[in-house]
Scaffold this motif. Structure first.
Motif, PDB file in Angstrom:
ATOM      1  N   TYR A  18      25.052  24.685  -7.138  1.00 21.97           N
ATOM      2  CA  TYR A  18      24.142  24.375  -5.895  1.00 21.97           C
ATOM      3  C   TYR A  18      24.357  25.239  -4.936  1.00 21.97           C
ATOM      4  O   TYR A  18      23.827  26.311  -4.115  1.00 21.97           O
ATOM      5  CB  TYR A  18      23.495  23.634  -5.846  1.00 21.97           C
ATOM      6  N   LYS A  38      26.917  27.471  -4.120  1.00 22.43           N
ATOM      7  CA  LYS A  38      26.916  29.005  -4.455  1.00 22.43           C
ATOM      8  C   LYS A  38      26.227  29.623  -4.698  1.00 22.43           C
ATOM      9  O   LYS A  38      26.224  30.915  -5.050  1.00 22.43           O
ATOM     10  CB  LYS A  38      28.998  29.181  -5.788  1.00 22.43           C
ATOM     11  N   HIS A  39      25.640  29.507  -5.794  1.00 23.39           N
ATOM     12  CA  HIS A  39      24.442  30.147  -6.812  1.00 23.39           C
ATOM     13  C   HIS A  39      22.497  29.635  -5.929  1.00 23.39           C
ATOM     14  O   HIS A  39      21.687  30.128  -6.695  1.00 23.39           O
ATOM     15  CB  HIS A  39      24.357  29.853  -7.526  1.00 23.39           C
ATOM     16  N   THR A  40      22.691  28.676  -4.406  1.00 24.82           N
ATOM     17  CA  THR A  40      21.234  29.155  -4.282  1.00 24.82           C
ATOM     18  C   THR A  40      21.455  28.852  -2.850  1.00 24.82           C
ATOM     19  O   THR A  40      22.310  29.216  -1.964  1.00 24.82           O
ATOM     20  CB  THR A  40      20.833  27.189  -4.282  1.00 24.82           C
ATOM     21  N   ALA A  41      20.452  29.045  -2.069  1.00 21.91           N
ATOM     22  CA  ALA A  41      20.604  28.473  -0.586  1.00 21.91           C
ATOM     23  C   ALA A  41      20.222  27.162  -0.400  1.00 21.91           C
ATOM     24  O   ALA A  41      19.898  27.660   0.824  1.00 21.91           O
ATOM     25  CB  ALA A  41      19.669  29.927  -0.099  1.00 21.91           C
ATOM     26  N   LEU A  42      19.884  26.336  -1.134  1.00 18.03           N
ATOM     27  CA  LEU A  42      19.841  25.227  -0.336  1.00 18.03           C
ATOM     28  C   LEU A  42      20.763  24.419   0.943  1.00 18.03           C
ATOM     29  O   LEU A  42      21.934  24.931   0.552  1.00 18.03           O
ATOM     30  CB  LEU A  42      19.340  23.795  -1.985  1.00 18.03           C
ATOM     31  N   THR A  43      20.456  24.020   1.120  1.00  9.67           N
ATOM     32  CA  THR A  43      21.484  22.989   2.690  1.00  9.67           C
ATOM     33  C   THR A  43      22.418  21.470   2.025  1.00  9.67           C
ATOM     34  O   THR A  43      21.508  21.262   1.191  1.00  9.67           O
ATOM     35  CB  THR A  43      20.004  22.755   3.815  1.00  9.67           C
ATOM     36  N   SER A  85      30.826  24.319   3.472  1.00  6.06           N
ATOM     37  CA  SER A  85      31.050  25.439   4.029  1.00  6.06           C
ATOM     38  C   SER A  85      32.333  26.552   3.335  1.00  6.06           C
ATOM     39  O   SER A  85      31.419  27.422   2.813  1.00  6.06           O
ATOM     40  CB  SER A  85      31.310  25.448   5.513  1.00  6.06           C
ATOM     41  N   ARG A 100      31.058  26.735  -0.077  1.00  5.85           N
ATOM     42  CA  ARG A 100      29.442  27.929  -0.269  1.00  5.85           C
ATOM     43  C   ARG A 100      30.606  29.670  -0.107  1.00  5.85           C
ATOM     44  O   ARG A 100      30.045  30.724  -0.369  1.00  5.85           O
ATOM     45  CB  ARG A 100      29.032  27.737   0.938  1.00  5.85           C
TER      46      ARG A 100
END
Length: 191
Positions: free
Chosen positions: A148, A150-155, A184, A187
Motif C-alpha cells: 500500500y 509503495k504502490h498507492t496514494a492511501l494515507t 514515510s 513510502r
C-alpha cells in the motif's frame, strides 16, 4: 571460486586444475596471490565470472561415495520434503485467505470456523508448523502495508484502517516494530 575448486578436489581426492579464470572486477595490486592460487591465465574486467576447466573432471568419482548411503539420504530428503509440503499447507491457506480478503482480519476463532475446525486444533496445527496465527497476521499485514505504501496514494490512516488498526498511532508502532522504519521511509523508497 577458490572454495569451489577446493571442494571439487576434496570430493574426488584429485587435483582440480583450472585452465582459465575470467573475473568481472579489476586486477588487484597483489596479483601474485592469484597466480599462486590458480596457476592459470587470469582475465580481469570480464563481462561475467567464469572458471574454465577440463569437462572430463566432472566424471571423476567422488572418493567417499557409497550407493547405499546415498539411497538412504535421498529417501530421508524425500520424506522431509513431503513432510514440509504437508506442514505448510495450513499457514499458506490462511495467508491466501487474508491476502484475498483485504481489510478482513478474523480472530483465531473466526478463522477456525472458516476452516471448519476447532480453535484448539488450529492453534495446535500451526504450532506443528512452527507458526502462530498472530505471526501469520503480522506478516500479512506487514506485506500489505509495504505494498500500500509503495504502490498507492492511501494515507497512513486509511492503510491502518484497511489492516484492522483502530488508530493510526497503533499502526505506526506496529509497522516500526516489523521493519525498524517509519511509514514515510518506506513510502519514499524506490521500487
Amino acid at each position: 571460486m577458490s572454495q569451489t575448486i577446493e571442494l571439487a578436489s576434496s570430493l574426488t581426492n584429485r587435483p582440480f586444475p583450472v585452465l582459465e579464470l575470467h573475473l568481472t572486477y579489476s586486477q588487484p595490486t597483489d596479483f601474485a596471490r592469484y597466480i599462486r592460487r590458480f596457476n592459470c591465465p587470469i582475465y580481469f574486467n570480464q563481462p561475467r565470472n567464469v572458471i574454465v576447466f577440463d569437462i572430463n573432471r566432472l566424471q571423476d568419482p567422488i572418493s567417499l561415495a557409497n550407493e547405499e548411503v546415498f539411497k538412504l539420504c535421498a529417501r530421508n530428503c524425500e520424506l522431509l520434503a513431503a513432510k514440509n509440503r504437508d506442514k505448510t499447507i495450513l499457514a499458506e491457506t490462511i495467508r491466501n485467505y487474508l491476502m484475498n480478503n483485504p481489510g478482513n482480519f478474523p480472530t483465531l476463532d473466526e478463522m477456525a470456523q472458516h476452516l471448519k475446525m476447532g480453535a484448539r486444533t488450529l492453534r495446535r496445527r500451526l504450532v506443528e508448523e512452527e507458526m502462530s496465527y498472530q505471526q501469520i497476521l503480522d506478516q500479512t499485514r506487514h506485506d500489505l502495508a509495504v505494498q500500500y505504501l509503495k504502490h498507492t496514494a492511501l494515507t497512513p490512516k486509511e492503510i491502518g484502517f484497511l489492516l484492522g488498526y483502530s488508530s493510526v498511532s497503533n499502526f505506526r508502532r506496529a509497522f516500526k516494530g516489523w521493519t525498524g522504519k517509519t511509514l514515510s521511509d518506506v513510502r519514499g523508497e524506490e521500487t
